[in-house]
Each structure stands twice: as structure tokens, then as C-alpha cells.
Design a protein around this motif. Structure first.
Motif, PDB file in Angstrom:
ATOM      1  N   SER A  99      13.208  -3.057  14.735  1.00  0.00           N
ATOM      2  CA  SER A  99      12.213  -2.070  14.304  1.00  0.00           C
ATOM      3  C   SER A  99      11.976  -1.111  15.468  1.00  0.00           C
ATOM      4  CB  SER A  99      10.915  -2.791  13.925  1.00  0.00           C
ATOM      5  OG  SER A  99       9.800  -1.967  14.154  1.00  0.00           O
ATOM      6  N   ASN A 184      -0.916   7.169   4.391  1.00  0.00           N
ATOM      7  CA  ASN A 184       0.293   7.450   5.157  1.00  0.00           C
ATOM      8  C   ASN A 184       1.542   7.711   4.333  1.00  0.00           C
ATOM      9  OD1 ASN A 184       0.666   4.964   4.078  1.00  0.00           O
ATOM     10  ND2 ASN A 184       1.523   4.037   5.889  1.00  0.00           N
ATOM     11  N   ASN A 217      13.354   8.947   4.185  1.00  0.00           N
ATOM     12  CA  ASN A 217      14.581   8.704   3.414  1.00  0.00           C
ATOM     13  C   ASN A 217      15.335  10.023   3.310  1.00  0.00           C
ATOM     14  OD1 ASN A 217      13.626   6.120   2.967  1.00  0.00           O
ATOM     15  ND2 ASN A 217      12.813   6.599   0.934  1.00  0.00           N
ATOM     16  N   ALA A 233      10.699   5.152  -5.166  1.00  0.00           N
ATOM     17  CA  ALA A 233      11.170   5.811  -3.941  1.00  0.00           C
ATOM     18  C   ALA A 233      12.095   6.964  -4.274  1.00  0.00           C
ATOM     19  CB  ALA A 233      11.920   4.802  -3.071  1.00  0.00           C
TER      20      ALA A 233
HETATM   21  C1  BT5 Z   1       4.766   2.368   5.180  1.00  0.00           C
HETATM   22  O1  BT5 Z   1       4.185   1.180   4.898  1.00  0.00           O
HETATM   23  O2  BT5 Z   1       5.000   3.241   4.373  1.00  0.00           O
HETATM   24  C2  BT5 Z   1       5.161   2.536   6.644  1.00  0.00           C
HETATM   25  C3  BT5 Z   1       6.648   2.677   6.807  1.00  0.00           C
HETATM   26  C4  BT5 Z   1       6.993   3.010   8.240  1.00  0.00           C
HETATM   27  C5  BT5 Z   1       8.462   2.905   8.486  1.00  0.00           C
HETATM   28  C6  BT5 Z   1       8.818   3.391   9.870  1.00  0.00           C
HETATM   29  S1  BT5 Z   1      10.529   3.507  10.097  1.00  0.00           S
HETATM   30  C7  BT5 Z   1      10.356   3.715  11.782  1.00  0.00           C
HETATM   31  C8  BT5 Z   1       9.239   2.797  12.209  1.00  0.00           C
HETATM   32  N1  BT5 Z   1       9.719   1.487  12.563  1.00  0.00           N
HETATM   33  C9  BT5 Z   1       9.285   0.541  11.720  1.00  0.00           C
HETATM   34  O3  BT5 Z   1       9.573  -0.674  11.763  1.00  0.00           O
HETATM   35  N2  BT5 Z   1       8.477   1.121  10.781  1.00  0.00           N
HETATM   36  C10 BT5 Z   1       8.331   2.528  11.027  1.00  0.00           C
HETATM   37  P1  BT5 Z   1       3.529   0.796   3.500  1.00  0.00           P
HETATM   38  O4  BT5 Z   1       2.583   1.853   3.058  1.00  0.00           O
HETATM   39  O5  BT5 Z   1       3.002  -0.581   3.700  1.00  0.00           O
HETATM   40  O6  BT5 Z   1       4.739   0.791   2.479  1.00  0.00           O
HETATM   41  C11 BT5 Z   1       5.667  -0.247   2.477  1.00  0.00           C
HETATM   42  C12 BT5 Z   1       6.205  -0.365   1.052  1.00  0.00           C
HETATM   43  O7  BT5 Z   1       7.025   0.773   0.748  1.00  0.00           O
HETATM   44  C13 BT5 Z   1       7.089  -1.569   0.846  1.00  0.00           C
HETATM   45  O8  BT5 Z   1       6.334  -2.690   0.493  1.00  0.00           O
HETATM   46  C14 BT5 Z   1       7.991  -1.102  -0.309  1.00  0.00           C
HETATM   47  O9  BT5 Z   1       7.358  -1.257  -1.542  1.00  0.00           O
HETATM   48  C15 BT5 Z   1       8.125   0.377  -0.066  1.00  0.00           C
HETATM   49  N3  BT5 Z   1       9.363   0.722   0.675  1.00  0.00           N
HETATM   50  C16 BT5 Z   1      10.074  -0.025   1.544  1.00  0.00           C
HETATM   51  N4  BT5 Z   1      11.124   0.647   2.026  1.00  0.00           N
HETATM   52  C17 BT5 Z   1      11.086   1.863   1.439  1.00  0.00           C
HETATM   53  C18 BT5 Z   1      11.889   3.028   1.551  1.00  0.00           C
HETATM   54  N5  BT5 Z   1      12.937   3.114   2.372  1.00  0.00           N
HETATM   55  N6  BT5 Z   1      11.543   4.085   0.775  1.00  0.00           N
HETATM   56  C19 BT5 Z   1      10.468   4.065  -0.038  1.00  0.00           C
HETATM   57  N7  BT5 Z   1       9.680   2.988  -0.176  1.00  0.00           N
HETATM   58  C20 BT5 Z   1       9.965   1.903   0.570  1.00  0.00           C
END
Ligand code: BT5
Length: 329
Positions: A99, A184, A217, A233
Motif C-alpha cells: 500500500s 472522500n 481508476n 465503479a
Molecule cells: C476509499 O475508501 O475510497 C479510499 C481509497 C484510497 C485508495 C488509495 S490508493 C493509494 C493509497 N494507498 C492505499 O493503500 N490506499 C490509498 P472507502 O471509501 O472505504 O471505499 C472502499 C470501497 O470502495 C471498497 O470497500 C470497495 O467497495 C470499493 N472499491 C475498492 N476498490 C475500488 C476501485 N478500484 N474502484 C472503485 N471502487 C473500489
């Protein structure tokens, strides 16, 4: 045309060596043999490739090594475009990482300066909020920024809103109309294209460092998202019907963040909040907030001075929340 096909063969040979991992260098003789041209001609092609953004290292007696292809988000590709912006002055780049937020926190603990950016092509355990995961295959933009603002702990959530504005403006630069969902999420046509994860370290009253992680994405293949995520997504590629320039997007994001950060840390919270509010379509509507303690319905009246969501409950009473997930009712 002939030149391009020779260069494609050279790139392929360098990529094969990179994939095999042994030494990673391919000698000039070997490249000359494979492409049936002279070593001097190879050198000319390598120079061409470099001018097209390939980062190729040449080492005497060893040969050539492919460090990065033009699409990569390596510092060689990004730094020249950042034109000295303090955010991004120090870039830590990995092909794969668990991460970027975790690596950024590790570096922040060791004293990495403000503005350090961790970028990875792929994350093996990308994180969302509240221990959720973030699926991060190659083709996306996964990066984390270390900031060390002089700010009270209570106001740290303002930086999440600032980050959302920076991400939204970055996506708008592609001609798209994103919407921000508290706190967010960045949505396009109601589907999530980007998520932000803010993590912080502080003592009573003071922030030591913030790590703001952005997941966008960009060109990822939607089939690589698990079906349960895919429905909600989307990607920039799908929304623009073309392969987007990840480097330009990453650079715009860091520059937007830099501008917003200066604004916020010099008393510009109202302006940041106005930018945020303008992109949030839920304000004034009835929403359901899912919290640790259950669901609460109410009218989303706005954001308070600490970045918390303000709900008007059915009895008329105003209540603030600093965490949770909102959906429109
Ligand atoms: C977020 O959490 O939206 C925060 C995501 C942050 C990612 C970045 S990438 C760089 C940095 N390093 C990390 O390890 N993280 C940050 P939240 O609101 O809790 O949404 C998470 C939810 O989004 C998951 O439970 C899925 O349902 C959905 N999800 C997971 N991967 C996805 C994707 N690639 N695109 C769209 N939805 C996704």
C-alpha cells in the motif's frame, strides 16, 4: 516505419530481460544480433527511444537496461513535468507495493520531508477506509503524499476535503463532470472513479504528519475489479472512451494539491469548502448515514468548520458526524 519496428524489437528485448530479472542488461552485441543492425545503429535507436520517453540506462561492458516505459509513473517521467513543485520534489516509486499509504507512513516516521510522494504501478493490498480494501491493478494511479501542516488535530479532516477538490479538479481537466460524495469519493455518473484515504499521526492538539492516499481508476481494465465492486465503479478510460495519459493526470493532481494546500494553510478554508460544496450534489437532500452505531436519516445541510458532516434530524436538531457512509434516500 522500419525504424519503429527495429525500436519495437529493441524494447521487447529489454522488456524480456526485465521480466527474466537476471541482470536485466542486454548487451549492445546481443541487440545488434537480434535486429541485424550495427552496434552504432543500436545506439542511435536507443537515443530515439529515450527522446520518446523510454528511460534506458546504458552501462559500459554490461549493456542496456529498461528502467521505465513512457507510460510509467516513475520519477523520470513525472519530475520534469512538475516544474519544481514542492509536492513531488521527492518521489519514491515502486512497481509493486502493498500500500502506498503504508510505505508513506513508514517514510514519514523516518523523517521523510513534506511533499514526499509515494507512487506505485500496482498495490497488492491497497486500503480503503475502515479496514476496507482498495483494488489496485496496473493502469491506475495509486499515490500517497506526505504533508506536515502546522494545524490542530481537530482540523485535519479539512485536508480530506481539500484532497477531494484536487482530485475532482484533476478529473474536470479531462472534460468530465465529477461529483464529490462525502467525505472522500469522486463519482462519475454515480459510479466511483476515485477514492481518498487520509491517515494521520499526531499528539494532542497537533498533527505530526498526514498521509493522503489517492486512488484513481485511470486505464484499469474493469474486468480486473471483482464483480461486487464493478457495478459501483468506473474508470477514466470508460468515461472518456480513450486511454488517458496517466502521467499528465498524476502531475495535474499533485499541482492541484499543491495549490489547494497553500490556500488552506494560509487561511483559505472558506474557499476550499466552497469548492468542495459546489461539487457535492447531496447538500440539501435527505440522506442516510451509515455509522458504527447504525443508520441515521436526515437532511445533509453541509460541512462544519472541522470538515464534519452536518445532518438535520427529523426533529429539527442539527448533529455532526466525522465518519460514516452517506447514500441518497
Ligand atoms: C476509499 O475508501 O475510497 C479510499 C481509497 C484510497 C485508495 C488509495 S490508493 C493509494 C493509497 N494507498 C492505499 O493503500 N490506499 C490509498 P472507502 O471509501 O472505504 O471505499 C472502499 C470501497 O470502495 C471498497 O470497500 C470497495 O467497495 C470499493 N472499491 C475498492 N476498490 C475500488 C476501485 N478500484 N474502484 C472503485 N471502487 C473500489
Amino acid at each position: 516505419m522500419k525504424e519503429r519496428s527495429t525500436e519495437a524489437m529493441i524494447v521487447q528485448a529489454l522488456k524480456d530481460a526485465q521480466a527474466a530479472g537476471v541482470g536485466e542488461y542486454v548487451s549492445g552485441e546481443e541487440l545488434a544480433r537480434r535486429t541485424a543492425i550495427t552496434r552504432a545503429a543500436i545506439w542511435k535507436h536507443i537515443k530515439n527511444l529515450k527522446s520518446r520517453g523510454y528511460d534506458i540506462e546504458a552501462v559500459r561492458h554490461q549493456g542496456y537496461r529498461l528502467v521505465a516505459t513512457p507510460d510509467s509513473l516513475s520519477p523520470e517521467q513525472i519530475t520534469p513535468l512538475l516544474m519544481g513543485s514542492p509536492i513531488g520534489a521527492n518521489i519514491v516509486y515502486r512497481k509493486t507495493v502493498d500500500s502506498t499509504n503504508d510505505l508513506a507512513k513508514e517514510l514519514a516516521e523516518k523523517g521523510a520531508p513534506e511533499g514526499t510522494v509515494v507512487i506505485a504501478e500496482e498495490q497488492t493490498s491497497g486500503k480503503g477506509r475502515l479496514d476496507r480494501g482498495w483494488v489496485s491493478p496496473p493502469g491506475g494511479i495509486w499515490l500517497s503524499v506526505i504533508l506536515r501542516p502546522e494545524t490542530p488535530l481537530m482540523e485535519a479532516a479539512r485536508f480530506t476535503l481539500l484532497a477531494a477538490v484536487a482530485a475532482a479538479k484533476t478529473i474536470e481537466a479531462l472534460g468530465l463532470m465529477p461529483e464529490i460524495k462525502w467525505p472522500n469519493d469522486i463519482l462519475l455518473d454515480g459510479r466511483k472513479v476515485s477514492g481518498i484515504l487520509l491517515e494521520l499521526n499526531g499528539q494532542l492538539g497537533k498533527v505530526n504528519y498526514l498521509v493522503i492516499g489517492f486512488g484513481i481508476n485511470a486505464n484499469i481494465d474493469e474486468d480486473l475489479l471483482p464483480p461486487e465492486i464493478r457495478a459501483g465503479a468506473t474508470t477514466l478510460r470508460a468515461c472518456t472512451s480513450r486511454i488517458v495519459d496517466r502521467r499528465a493526470i498524476a502531475v495535474t493532481l499533485l499541482t492541484q494539491l499543491e495549490d489547494g494546500y497553500r490556500q488552506l494553510t494560509s487561511g483559505g478554508w472558506d474557499a476550499v469548502l466552497a469548492e468542495w460544496t459546489k461539487r457535492c450534489r447531496m447538500i440539501g437532500r435527505t440522506v442516510r448515514l451509515a455509522t458504527f452505531h447504525g443508520n441515521i436519516d436526515g437532511e445533509f445541510t453541509g460541512i462544519d468548520e472541522f470538515g464534519a458532516l452536518v445532518l438535520r434530524l427529523p426533529g429539527g436538531q442539527l448533529k455532526t458526524f466525522s465518519a460514516g457512509d452517506v447514500t441518497l434516500l
